[in-house]
Design an enzyme around this catalytic site. Structure first.
Site, PDB file in Angstrom:
ATOM      1  N   TYR A  77      16.724  35.746 127.882  1.00 48.54           N
ATOM      2  CA  TYR A  77      15.488  35.184 128.428  1.00 48.54           C
ATOM      3  C   TYR A  77      14.311  36.082 128.076  1.00 48.54           C
ATOM      4  O   TYR A  77      13.261  35.622 127.631  1.00 48.54           O
ATOM      5  CB  TYR A  77      15.642  35.062 129.946  1.00 48.54           C
ATOM      6  CG  TYR A  77      14.385  34.804 130.707  1.00 48.54           C
ATOM      7  CD1 TYR A  77      13.671  35.855 131.275  1.00 48.54           C
ATOM      8  CD2 TYR A  77      13.902  33.518 130.879  1.00 48.54           C
ATOM      9  CE1 TYR A  77      12.503  35.631 131.982  1.00 48.54           C
ATOM     10  CE2 TYR A  77      12.745  33.277 131.590  1.00 48.54           C
ATOM     11  CZ  TYR A  77      12.050  34.347 132.136  1.00 48.54           C
ATOM     12  OH  TYR A  77      10.891  34.123 132.836  1.00 48.54           O
ATOM     13  N   MET A  97      13.512  19.956 125.638  1.00 48.32           N
ATOM     14  CA  MET A  97      12.765  20.775 124.683  1.00 48.32           C
ATOM     15  C   MET A  97      13.694  21.618 123.793  1.00 48.32           C
ATOM     16  O   MET A  97      13.220  22.466 123.047  1.00 48.32           O
ATOM     17  CB  MET A  97      11.784  21.690 125.428  1.00 48.32           C
ATOM     18  CG  MET A  97      10.657  20.946 126.101  1.00 48.32           C
ATOM     19  SD  MET A  97       9.486  20.357 124.874  1.00 48.32           S
ATOM     20  CE  MET A  97       8.251  19.630 125.969  1.00 48.32           C
TER      21      MET A  97
HETATM   22  N1  LIG Z   1      10.387  31.860 139.231  1.00 51.03           N
HETATM   23  C1  LIG Z   1      10.197  33.115 138.834  1.00 51.03           C
HETATM   24  O1  LIG Z   1      10.558  34.113 139.504  1.00 51.03           O
HETATM   25  C2  LIG Z   1       9.508  33.361 137.542  1.00 51.03           C
HETATM   26  C3  LIG Z   1       9.192  32.315 136.671  1.00 51.03           C
HETATM   27  N2  LIG Z   1       8.545  32.610 135.485  1.00 51.03           N
HETATM   28  C4  LIG Z   1       8.236  31.544 134.536  1.00 51.03           C
HETATM   29  O2  LIG Z   1       7.610  30.450 135.187  1.00 51.03           O
HETATM   30  C5  LIG Z   1       7.952  29.234 134.495  1.00 51.03           C
HETATM   31  C6  LIG Z   1       8.488  28.237 135.498  1.00 51.03           C
HETATM   32  O3  LIG Z   1       9.597  28.862 136.141  1.00 51.03           O
HETATM   33  P1  LIG Z   1      10.239  28.168 137.448  1.00 51.03           P
HETATM   34  O4  LIG Z   1       9.267  27.222 138.044  1.00 51.03           O
HETATM   35  O5  LIG Z   1      10.840  29.253 138.278  1.00 51.03           O
HETATM   36  O6  LIG Z   1      11.430  27.348 136.756  1.00 51.03           O
HETATM   37  P2  LIG Z   1      12.251  26.113 137.332  1.00 51.03           P
HETATM   38  O7  LIG Z   1      13.670  26.367 136.932  1.00 51.03           O
HETATM   39  O8  LIG Z   1      11.906  25.836 138.739  1.00 51.03           O
HETATM   40  O9  LIG Z   1      11.669  24.899 136.449  1.00 51.03           O
HETATM   41  C7  LIG Z   1      11.971  24.841 135.088  1.00 51.03           C
HETATM   42  C8  LIG Z   1      11.446  23.520 134.580  1.00 51.03           C
HETATM   43  O10 LIG Z   1      11.820  23.373 133.213  1.00 51.03           O
HETATM   44  C9  LIG Z   1      12.530  22.147 133.055  1.00 51.03           C
HETATM   45  N3  LIG Z   1      13.553  22.328 132.024  1.00 51.03           N
HETATM   46  C10 LIG Z   1      14.724  23.015 132.132  1.00 51.03           C
HETATM   47  N4  LIG Z   1      15.417  22.914 130.975  1.00 51.03           N
HETATM   48  C11 LIG Z   1      14.652  22.154 130.125  1.00 51.03           C
HETATM   49  C12 LIG Z   1      14.812  21.679 128.793  1.00 51.03           C
HETATM   50  N5  LIG Z   1      15.912  21.981 128.084  1.00 51.03           N
HETATM   51  N6  LIG Z   1      13.834  20.920 128.244  1.00 51.03           N
HETATM   52  C13 LIG Z   1      12.720  20.621 128.951  1.00 51.03           C
HETATM   53  N7  LIG Z   1      12.493  21.040 130.219  1.00 51.03           N
HETATM   54  C14 LIG Z   1      13.461  21.789 130.790  1.00 51.03           C
HETATM   55  C15 LIG Z   1      13.129  21.851 134.424  1.00 51.03           C
HETATM   56  O11 LIG Z   1      13.307  20.460 134.633  1.00 51.03           O
HETATM   57  P3  LIG Z   1      14.660  19.673 134.173  1.00 51.03           P
HETATM   58  O12 LIG Z   1      15.828  20.474 134.639  1.00 51.03           O
HETATM   59  O13 LIG Z   1      14.479  18.347 134.858  1.00 51.03           O
HETATM   60  O14 LIG Z   1      14.577  19.565 132.676  1.00 51.03           O
HETATM   61  C16 LIG Z   1      12.010  22.333 135.335  1.00 51.03           C
HETATM   62  O15 LIG Z   1      11.031  21.323 135.461  1.00 51.03           O
HETATM   63  C17 LIG Z   1       8.954  29.635 133.411  1.00 51.03           C
HETATM   64  O16 LIG Z   1       8.292  29.766 132.165  1.00 51.03           O
HETATM   65  C18 LIG Z   1       9.470  30.997 133.873  1.00 51.03           C
HETATM   66  O17 LIG Z   1       9.875  31.820 132.792  1.00 51.03           O
HETATM   67  C19 LIG Z   1       8.204  33.898 135.132  1.00 51.03           C
HETATM   68  C20 LIG Z   1       8.512  34.940 135.978  1.00 51.03           C
HETATM   69  C21 LIG Z   1       9.176  34.761 137.233  1.00 51.03           C
HETATM   70  C1  LIG Z   2      12.776  41.080 139.652  1.00 49.76           C
HETATM   71  C2  LIG Z   2      11.768  40.995 138.519  1.00 49.76           C
HETATM   72  C3  LIG Z   2      10.455  41.670 138.899  1.00 49.76           C
HETATM   73  C4  LIG Z   2      10.530  43.133 138.513  1.00 49.76           C
HETATM   74  C5  LIG Z   2       9.702  43.947 139.451  1.00 49.76           C
HETATM   75  O1  LIG Z   2      10.072  45.103 139.677  1.00 49.76           O
HETATM   76  O2  LIG Z   2       8.704  43.395 139.996  1.00 49.76           O
HETATM   77  C6  LIG Z   2      11.426  39.567 138.142  1.00 49.76           C
HETATM   78  C7  LIG Z   2      10.368  39.546 137.018  1.00 49.76           C
HETATM   79  C8  LIG Z   2      10.706  38.390 136.126  1.00 49.76           C
HETATM   80  C9  LIG Z   2      11.744  37.622 136.906  1.00 49.76           C
HETATM   81  C10 LIG Z   2      12.665  36.657 136.150  1.00 49.76           C
HETATM   82  C11 LIG Z   2      11.860  35.663 135.396  1.00 49.76           C
HETATM   83  O3  LIG Z   2      11.031  35.990 134.568  1.00 49.76           O
HETATM   84  C12 LIG Z   2      12.208  34.246 135.681  1.00 49.76           C
HETATM   85  C13 LIG Z   2      13.689  34.047 135.505  1.00 49.76           C
HETATM   86  C14 LIG Z   2      13.823  32.534 135.614  1.00 49.76           C
HETATM   87  C15 LIG Z   2      14.986  31.998 136.341  1.00 49.76           C
HETATM   88  O4  LIG Z   2      14.477  30.895 137.072  1.00 49.76           O
HETATM   89  C16 LIG Z   2      15.669  32.865 137.293  1.00 49.76           C
HETATM   90  C17 LIG Z   2      14.855  34.035 137.732  1.00 49.76           C
HETATM   91  C18 LIG Z   2      14.432  34.888 136.571  1.00 49.76           C
HETATM   92  C19 LIG Z   2      15.605  35.524 135.885  1.00 49.76           C
HETATM   93  C20 LIG Z   2      13.509  35.948 137.199  1.00 49.76           C
HETATM   94  C21 LIG Z   2      14.342  37.034 137.932  1.00 49.76           C
HETATM   95  C22 LIG Z   2      13.433  38.048 138.597  1.00 49.76           C
HETATM   96  C23 LIG Z   2      12.562  38.730 137.572  1.00 49.76           C
HETATM   97  C24 LIG Z   2      13.386  39.531 136.590  1.00 49.76           C
END
Ligand SMILES: NC(=O)C1=CN([C@@H]2O[C@H](COP(=O)(O)OP(=O)(O)OC[C@H]3O[C@@H](n4cnc5c(N)ncnc54)[C@H](OP(=O)(O)O)[C@@H]3O)[C@@H](O)[C@H]2O)C=CC1
Ligand SMILES: C[C@H](CCC(=O)O)[C@H]1CC[C@H]2[C@@H]3C(=O)C[C@@H]4C[C@H](O)CC[C@]4(C)[C@H]3CC[C@]12C
Length: 263
Positions: free
Chosen positions: A153, A63
């Site tokens: 981010y 993407m």
């Molecule tokens: N986990 C958390 O603590 C938090 C997550 N979120 C949000 O939740 C959503 C999912 O997060 P999470 O499940 O932790 O993320 P992951 O890192 O587990 O998954 C990210 C996904 O995006 C894909 N991806 C990465 N780079 C690209 C690219 N360049 N193009 C297309 N696809 C891509 C990866 O697959 P691949 O590498 O195969 O491309 C994977 O499927 C995000 O929007 C994140 O901001 C929000 C707050 C907290």
């Molecule tokens: C620690 C934070 C929560 C603050 C609180 O006091 O509750 C988390 C809130 C958002 C998280 C980040 C996020 O949005 C996803 C990122 C995606 C990456 O996969 C790595 C983790 C993140 C940097 C994640 C880190 C924790 C938070 C900042």
């Protein structure tokens, strides 16, 4: 709830996106998933079919390029002739650390985390208007309040709120019956997050399986916003207006700052 519905889930090769695909499969939806890693996507599609998906396909690509974002929507149009739900979930890699001045990294992350969401929405809108469908935008607490060590981010997540909250206003004004749900997530126990955070946060993570289901439910119910986990995220957002400095110190205290690298 979503039986027979046609759903695109981006970033579904792992983490929350993968879990959303499995919940949609159990609901017997038609599923199109996307990410970069084809081998992982194949496994998720196989599992979705085992779980009862009405159909399951994948498109692999990055993407970073909005042309690919448009290609994914085209695939859905060819496969289904329409679309009911667009779940925008993927994120590109970013570092956890003090901002290092790298403007080019922010530009690239805006392409992946923000502009590709806009491009998919533009491409999918005619089909979503036809189906009176839903757009789900997966964001973060970091897209609502200042969280240290993730400035690039966080900028992309704030951009999502600005754009999609404005677009929602226009849809209402223009009688466009397409819902937009912004999902404000706290720390979730995905592998990436745990790998990135375990040594620097005192926070406990919420389960990705439940998070994924709550995201789908909020979109299906056409909610304006989802806060998950509710208590920690909603309470955090109570403070910005009343005690911003207290909120900032609360968030900083959630990090083991001594373990944060300077990149
Ligand atoms: N986990 C958390 O603590 C938090 C997550 N979120 C949000 O939740 C959503 C999912 O997060 P999470 O499940 O932790 O993320 P992951 O890192 O587990 O998954 C990210 C996904 O995006 C894909 N991806 C990465 N780079 C690209 C690219 N360049 N193009 C297309 N696809 C891509 C990866 O697959 P691949 O590498 O195969 O491309 C994977 O499927 C995000 O929007 C994140 O901001 C929000 C707050 C907290
Ligand atoms: C620690 C934070 C929560 C603050 C609180 O006091 O509750 C988390 C809130 C958002 C998280 C980040 C996020 O949005 C996803 C990122 C995606 C990456 O996969 C790595 C983790 C993140 C940097 C994640 C880190 C924790 C938070 C900042």
């Amino acid at each position: 709830m979503l039986r027979g519905k046609r759903v695109i889930v981006t970033g579904a090769s792992s983490g929350i996106g993968e879990q959303m695909a499995y919940h949609l499969a159990r609901m017997k939806s038609h599923i199109l998933i996307t990410a970069r890693t084809e081998a992982k996507l194949q496994k998720v599609v196989e599992r979705c079919l085992e779980l009862g998906a009405a159909s399951a396909h994948y498109v692999s690509g990055s993407m970073e390029n909005t042309a690919f974002a448009e290609e994914v929507v085209k695939e859905a149009e060819i496969a289904w002739g329409g679309l009911d739900m667009l779940i925008l979930n993927h994120i590109g890699y970013s570092y956890l650390g003090y901002f290092n001045g790298d403007v080019g990294h922010i530009r690239k992350l805006l392409e992946t985390n923000f502009l590709s969401y806009v491009a998919m929405t533009v491409s999918a809108l005619p089909m979503l208007k036809e189906s009176k469908g839903s757009i789900i935008v997966v964001s973060s607490v970091a897209g609502k309040v200042g969280i240290p060590f993730i400035a690039p981010y966080s900028a992309t997540k704030f951009a999502l709120d600005g754009f999609f909250s404005s677009l929602r206003q226009e849809f209402i004004t223009d009688y466009v019956n397409v819902s937009i749900t912004l999902c404000v997530l706290g720390l979730i126990d995905t592998e990436t997050a745990m790998k990135t955070l375990s040594h620097v946060t005192r926070k406990t993570a919420a389960p990705k399986e439940e998070c994924a289901l709550e995201i789908i439910k909020s979109g299906a119910l056409r909610q304006r916003e989802l806060y998950y986990p509710y208590l920690t995220t909603r309470s955090l957002l109570f403070f910005p207006d009343w005690a911003p400095d207290f909120l900032d110190s609360l968030i900083r205290n959630g990090f083991k700052v001594e373990n944060i690298k300077r990149t």
